[in-house]
Design a protein around this motif. Sequence first.
Motif, PDB file in Angstrom:
ATOM      1  N   MET A 119       0.842  -1.191   0.000  1.00 31.98           N
ATOM      2  CA  MET A 119       0.000   0.000   0.000  1.00 31.98           C
ATOM      3  C   MET A 119       0.875   1.238   0.000  1.00 31.98           C
ATOM      4  O   MET A 119       1.839   1.329   0.765  1.00 31.98           O
ATOM      5  N   PRO A 160      -0.284  -4.458   3.478  1.00 31.85           N
ATOM      6  CA  PRO A 160      -1.683  -4.279   3.858  1.00 31.85           C
ATOM      7  C   PRO A 160      -2.011  -4.976   5.179  1.00 31.85           C
ATOM      8  O   PRO A 160      -1.465  -6.048   5.476  1.00 31.85           O
ATOM      9  N   ARG A 196      -5.030   5.012   0.520  1.00 35.98           N
ATOM     10  CA  ARG A 196      -5.198   3.585   0.224  1.00 35.98           C
ATOM     11  C   ARG A 196      -4.820   3.179  -1.199  1.00 35.98           C
ATOM     12  O   ARG A 196      -5.258   2.132  -1.690  1.00 35.98           O
ATOM     13  N   GLU A 213      -3.012   1.410  -4.065  1.00 32.91           N
ATOM     14  CA  GLU A 213      -2.197   0.204  -4.093  1.00 32.91           C
ATOM     15  C   GLU A 213      -1.029   0.405  -5.049  1.00 32.91           C
ATOM     16  O   GLU A 213      -1.140   1.108  -6.044  1.00 32.91           O
TER      17      GLU A 213
END
Length: 206
Positions: A11, A101, A16, A18
Amino acid sequence: MAALFTGKVLMANRERDEVETEQELGRALENKVLLLYFGSGQCPRCRQFSPLLKDFFLRLTDEFYVERASQLVLVYVSRDETEEQQSAFLRSMPKRWLAVPFGDAFKRELELRFAVSEVPAVVVLKPNGEVIVGNAVEEIRRMGPACFRNWQEAAQLVDRNFLLAEDFDDWTRRSITDPIRRLKYKLDKETEAKNKERKEEGEDSS
């Protein structure tokens, strides 16, 4: 280094997002020293150390402190109890940090691989995944950003940032032709001196 994260997702510390392991992550880790920070926002020792690590990272990568970011990337491997705790901790840390994550089993794989039993721990790795320092917490506390130079040398990083591509080409050409030019200059000077001597000898004999 991307081989360590093959098939994994990290992350980015920005809303958030990716990071694609095969492409973006490969570019992010190429030719850089990698820090794996094992910690927790609730651990008292981590709460003492994390601000030091944040300052350490910023002083090496933030344009407020340095003209050019150092070849350094950090991945946070959390021992936080909830995803909210991990997110809250990361919000207080630099945007350039990456993170495993929350709840990802890969976290446990990393702990076992690098023999991390307690936190805080900072594992320092070469771009090829070899360990430079098993736990750099005390080194960072003691030396601050100065210890990065030792890691950079140990990792044998190629620093291409000093010369732009076209400058590098010019420099290469100059470095090859300079000895030839200097030799030609030396020969010209010697010829000129000999001619001058002959001329002076001719004038003396007449």
